[in-house]
Write a protein that holds these residues in place. Structure first.
Motif, PDB file in Angstrom:
ATOM      1  N   TYR A  59       0.829  -1.210   0.000  1.00 34.92           N
ATOM      2  CA  TYR A  59       0.000   0.000   0.000  1.00 34.92           C
ATOM      3  C   TYR A  59       0.862   1.258   0.000  1.00 34.92           C
ATOM      4  CZ  TYR A  59      -3.226  -3.673   1.038  1.00 34.92           C
ATOM      5  OH  TYR A  59      -3.928  -4.848   0.961  1.00 34.92           O
ATOM      6  N   ARG A  69       2.154   1.692  -3.643  1.00 37.17           N
ATOM      7  CA  ARG A  69       1.128   2.118  -4.592  1.00 37.17           C
ATOM      8  C   ARG A  69       0.556   3.499  -4.264  1.00 37.17           C
ATOM      9  NH1 ARG A  69      -1.499  -0.975  -7.990  1.00 37.17           N
ATOM     10  NH2 ARG A  69      -3.480   0.003  -7.484  1.00 37.17           N
ATOM     11  N   ASN A  70       0.267   3.727  -2.997  1.00 40.99           N
ATOM     12  CA  ASN A  70      -0.470   4.944  -2.641  1.00 40.99           C
ATOM     13  C   ASN A  70       0.441   6.089  -2.199  1.00 40.99           C
ATOM     14  OD1 ASN A  70      -2.782   3.501  -3.197  1.00 40.99           O
ATOM     15  ND2 ASN A  70      -3.068   2.861  -1.074  1.00 40.99           N
ATOM     16  N   LYS A 112       2.551   2.323  -9.236  1.00 38.32           N
ATOM     17  CA  LYS A 112       1.381   1.488  -9.499  1.00 38.32           C
ATOM     18  C   LYS A 112       1.726   0.186 -10.218  1.00 38.32           C
ATOM     19  CE  LYS A 112      -1.554   4.725  -8.050  1.00 38.32           C
ATOM     20  NZ  LYS A 112      -2.286   4.591  -6.800  1.00 38.32           N
ATOM     21  N   ARG A 118       1.214  -4.449  -8.514  1.00 33.33           N
ATOM     22  CA  ARG A 118      -0.242  -4.559  -8.635  1.00 33.33           C
ATOM     23  C   ARG A 118      -0.883  -5.138  -7.376  1.00 33.33           C
ATOM     24  NH1 ARG A 118       0.259  -1.494 -13.231  1.00 33.33           N
ATOM     25  NH2 ARG A 118       1.257  -2.652 -14.906  1.00 33.33           N
ATOM     26  N   TYR A 173      -3.010   1.115 -14.540  1.00 34.04           N
ATOM     27  CA  TYR A 173      -4.282   0.739 -15.164  1.00 34.04           C
ATOM     28  C   TYR A 173      -5.304   1.831 -14.823  1.00 34.04           C
ATOM     29  CZ  TYR A 173      -2.787  -4.006 -16.370  1.00 34.04           C
ATOM     30  OH  TYR A 173      -2.162  -5.076 -16.927  1.00 34.04           O
ATOM     31  N   HIS A 194      -8.005   1.700 -13.183  1.00 35.61           N
ATOM     32  CA  HIS A 194      -8.481   1.710 -11.791  1.00 35.61           C
ATOM     33  C   HIS A 194      -7.414   2.193 -10.810  1.00 35.61           C
ATOM     34  CE1 HIS A 194      -6.860  -2.419 -12.351  1.00 35.61           C
ATOM     35  NE2 HIS A 194      -6.308  -2.139 -11.207  1.00 35.61           N
ATOM     36  N   ASP A 195      -6.210   2.499 -11.317  1.00 37.51           N
ATOM     37  CA  ASP A 195      -5.181   3.079 -10.461  1.00 37.51           C
ATOM     38  C   ASP A 195      -5.302   4.602 -10.380  1.00 37.51           C
ATOM     39  OD1 ASP A 195      -3.909   0.639  -9.905  1.00 37.51           O
ATOM     40  OD2 ASP A 195      -2.772   0.725 -11.767  1.00 37.51           O
ATOM     41  N   GLU A 206      -6.140   8.194  -9.418  1.00 36.85           N
ATOM     42  CA  GLU A 206      -6.470   8.792  -8.121  1.00 36.85           C
ATOM     43  C   GLU A 206      -7.089  10.158  -8.340  1.00 36.85           C
ATOM     44  OE1 GLU A 206      -3.715   8.629  -4.949  1.00 36.85           O
ATOM     45  OE2 GLU A 206      -3.012   6.639  -5.512  1.00 36.85           O
ATOM     46  N   HIS A 234     -10.637   5.097   0.014  1.00 35.23           N
ATOM     47  CA  HIS A 234     -10.582   3.673  -0.335  1.00 35.23           C
ATOM     48  C   HIS A 234     -11.699   2.953   0.410  1.00 35.23           C
ATOM     49  CE1 HIS A 234      -6.776   3.566  -2.586  1.00 35.23           C
ATOM     50  NE2 HIS A 234      -6.483   4.636  -1.864  1.00 35.23           N
ATOM     51  N   ARG A 238     -13.780  -0.882   1.429  1.00 34.40           N
ATOM     52  CA  ARG A 238     -13.795  -2.342   1.507  1.00 34.40           C
ATOM     53  C   ARG A 238     -15.205  -2.780   1.887  1.00 34.40           C
ATOM     54  NH1 ARG A 238      -9.652  -1.751  -0.612  1.00 34.40           N
ATOM     55  NH2 ARG A 238      -7.720  -2.936  -0.468  1.00 34.40           N
ATOM     56  N   PRO A 269      -5.870   6.179   4.879  1.00 41.43           N
ATOM     57  CA  PRO A 269      -5.417   5.482   3.687  1.00 41.43           C
ATOM     58  C   PRO A 269      -6.046   4.085   3.532  1.00 41.43           C
ATOM     59  CG  PRO A 269      -3.743   5.333   5.395  1.00 41.43           C
ATOM     60  CD  PRO A 269      -4.826   6.217   5.939  1.00 41.43           C
ATOM     61  N   GLU A 270      -5.674   3.429   2.444  1.00 36.61           N
ATOM     62  CA  GLU A 270      -6.258   2.137   2.092  1.00 36.61           C
ATOM     63  C   GLU A 270      -6.091   1.104   3.207  1.00 36.61           C
ATOM     64  OE1 GLU A 270      -4.686   0.582  -1.572  1.00 36.61           O
ATOM     65  OE2 GLU A 270      -6.274  -0.895  -1.786  1.00 36.61           O
ATOM     66  N   GLU A 271      -4.917   1.101   3.842  1.00 40.48           N
ATOM     67  CA  GLU A 271      -4.687   0.075   4.868  1.00 40.48           C
ATOM     68  C   GLU A 271      -5.636   0.248   6.055  1.00 40.48           C
ATOM     69  OE1 GLU A 271      -2.378   2.009   3.479  1.00 40.48           O
ATOM     70  OE2 GLU A 271      -1.015   2.906   4.943  1.00 40.48           O
ATOM     71  N   ASP A 272      -6.101   1.475   6.291  1.00 38.50           N
ATOM     72  CA  ASP A 272      -7.069   1.682   7.375  1.00 38.50           C
ATOM     73  C   ASP A 272      -8.438   1.117   6.998  1.00 38.50           C
ATOM     74  OD1 ASP A 272      -5.192   2.808   8.976  1.00 38.50           O
ATOM     75  OD2 ASP A 272      -5.882   4.887   8.753  1.00 38.50           O
ATOM     76  N   ILE A 281      -8.838  -1.525   5.167  1.00 33.75           N
ATOM     77  CA  ILE A 281      -8.685  -2.976   5.322  1.00 33.75           C
ATOM     78  C   ILE A 281      -8.776  -3.360   6.801  1.00 33.75           C
ATOM     79  CG2 ILE A 281      -7.065  -4.897   5.035  1.00 33.75           C
ATOM     80  CD1 ILE A 281      -5.966  -3.290   2.569  1.00 33.75           C
TER      81      ILE A 281
END
Lengths: 158, 289
Positions: free
Chosen positions: A26, A29-30, A35, A38, B179, B181-182, B184, B190, B192, B233-236, B238
């Motif tokens: 993460y 990527r972030n 990116k 994957r 891609y 979907h990447d 931002e 983010h 889930r 962020p994304e990890e939060d 998850i």
């Protein structure tokens, strides 16, 4: 607790703020906008997020930040660039070894790591290195051809 | 003159300059309302356009999914990008080619039938004067609707479709290009989804506020047994989703058959029989028996 963590990614030192247990995926990527690593499953099941840590293939979704501090992380962006691809990338382009190609960057990282320590792998060794990767488009035979071609290309360079 | 029904995507976007633009410098722009997700459609659609316009593959500059300038072709899904999008593009290119052939015929002083197109060049006979798309572009107006009577080339005279052409997107993708979907966007969160523990599990109790209080969480949506969590962020997101699964009280029931009962259970469900092919009826009887 988020804390400053120093990372070495593709030869550059960088600082990020993260929890030591946060998976490297993460952050790459972030936070670092790389990116090319994957996100496939986030569960260590597919291999799409494979990077090198000190030249070893590692699934970045299973690599906590604290485990890579002080180690050299290489992502696909550090392996080669479109105008100067790594021999493994060149071999995959030559063999058109992909369909969707989402899994392939991780696959190429595993093959590059294998060829780094075993320049002329047997098919059994190739399959062993690829065993942690899923490709649901079914490009498997082309992937194997590309891996063999990469070994030849890198052998010719030595 | 046979009027052919236009492909639906062309009917919905009935202006040729929505699909093709020929620059006075000879650039060939092709616009498509679909996106390259790794299916290879950027390459395939370029093959279709180059074949129908009779220009080299490398002369086509493809613009995909830009909603300001590309035709509105709905979603990129299923096999529609080629089956619908490709057929519309082929028809649009046939229309464009026909307009250019008409202009070339006027300039060359010959009948339209006598004009040949090859490699982006228009001519009446070998050795005779040659006109290019660039030469004709200023005189051909593509802001018009398709006529409906430009017939795409016979498949036997296509040079690129059906051939293996290296994918135009691999060099980028294999070197780490993002891609779709990447992408931002500013302020993006983010998310889930929390999956129920089994097929028909019901959510009995759920302390959404406890999840809302977790680090990074911006929004928790509960609708029946659906739980969605947005965070940054994304990890939060998850971490919150994993925690939310444990916080929820689920009621489960055994409503799936035992593994060994799979075959009989499937055919006992309400079903609808239809014949796909009479000749294989005997085979399916054997399988069923």
């Amino acid at each position: 607790m988020r804390q400053p963590i120093r990372l070495s990614v593709n030869g550059a030192e960088c600082g990020v703020a993260g929890e030591p247990a946060t998976p490297l995926l993460y952050v790459l990527r972030n936070d670092l906008q790389l990116k090319g690593t994957r996100f496939g499953c986030g569960n260590g099941a597919c291999g799409s997020c494979t990077v090198h840590v000190d030249r070893r293939a590692v699934q970045s979704c299973n690599a906590p930040l604290r485990s890579v501090e002080g180690h050299a992380v290489t992502t696909i962006e550090g392996l080669g660039r479109p105008e100067a691809p790594h021999p493994v990338q060149q071999a995959f382009i030559d063999e058109q070894a992909a369909q969707r190609a989402y899994c392939i960057t991780g696959i190429m990282m595993s093959i590059a790591a294998l060829l780094g320590r075993t320049p002329a792998p047997t098919d059994a060794e190739l399959l062993e290195a690829l065993n942690r990767h899923l490709c649901r488009c079914g490009a498997h035979l082309r992937i194997l051809r590309a891996a063999r071609r990469a070994a030849t290309l890198m052998g010719a360079k030595r | 003159m046979n009027l052919r029904p236009l492909p639906p995507d062309l009917q919905a976007n009935p202006r040729l300059d929505r699909w093709v633009g020929i620059g006075s410098g000879g650039t060939v722009d092709v616009f498509i309302g679909k996106v390259e997700l790794g299916q290879g459609i950027a390459t395939a659609l370029t093959q279709i356009a180059a074949d129908e316009l009779d220009v080299p593959f490398t002369a086509v500059r493809l613009t995909m999914g830009n909603t300001d300038i590309c035709p509105d072709q709905g979603v990129t899904a299923g096999s529609w990008s080629i089956e619908y999008g490709g057929m519309a593009l082929r028809a649009a290119c046939a229309e464009v080619r026909r307009l250019f052939v008409r202009e070339a015929a006027l300039r060359l002083g010959v009948e339209e039938d006598a004009v040949k197109v090859e490699d982006g060049k228009f001519y009446a006979m070998p050795g005779a004067p040659v006109l290019s798309y660039a030469d004709l572009a200023a005189a051909v107006d593509l802001t018009c609707a398709p006529s409906g009577n430009a017939v795409p080339k016979d498949w036997r005279s296509r040079k690129l479709c059906g051939m293996k052409v290296p994918r135009t997107d691999y060099r980028g993708k294999l070197c780490g290009a993002a891609y779709l979907h990447d992408m931002e966007l500013p302020g993006m969160l983010h998310a889930r989804v929390v999956r129920p523990p089994s097929y028909s599990a019901q959510l009995i109790r759920f302390d959404a506020d406890a999840v809302r209080a977790m680090p990074g969480v911006e929004c928790v949506v509960v609708d029946g047994r659906f739980i969605g969590i947005c965070a940054r962020p994304e990890e939060d997101a998850i971490a919150a989703a994993i925690a939310a699964h444990g916080i929820g009280t689920w009621e489960e029931s055994a409503d799936l058959p035992e593994e060994t009962e799979g075959q009989t259970w499937m055919s006992s469900l309400q079903n609808e029989t239809s014949v796909v092919d009479e000749s294989s009826a005997a085979i399916s009887d054997n399988v069923r028996g």
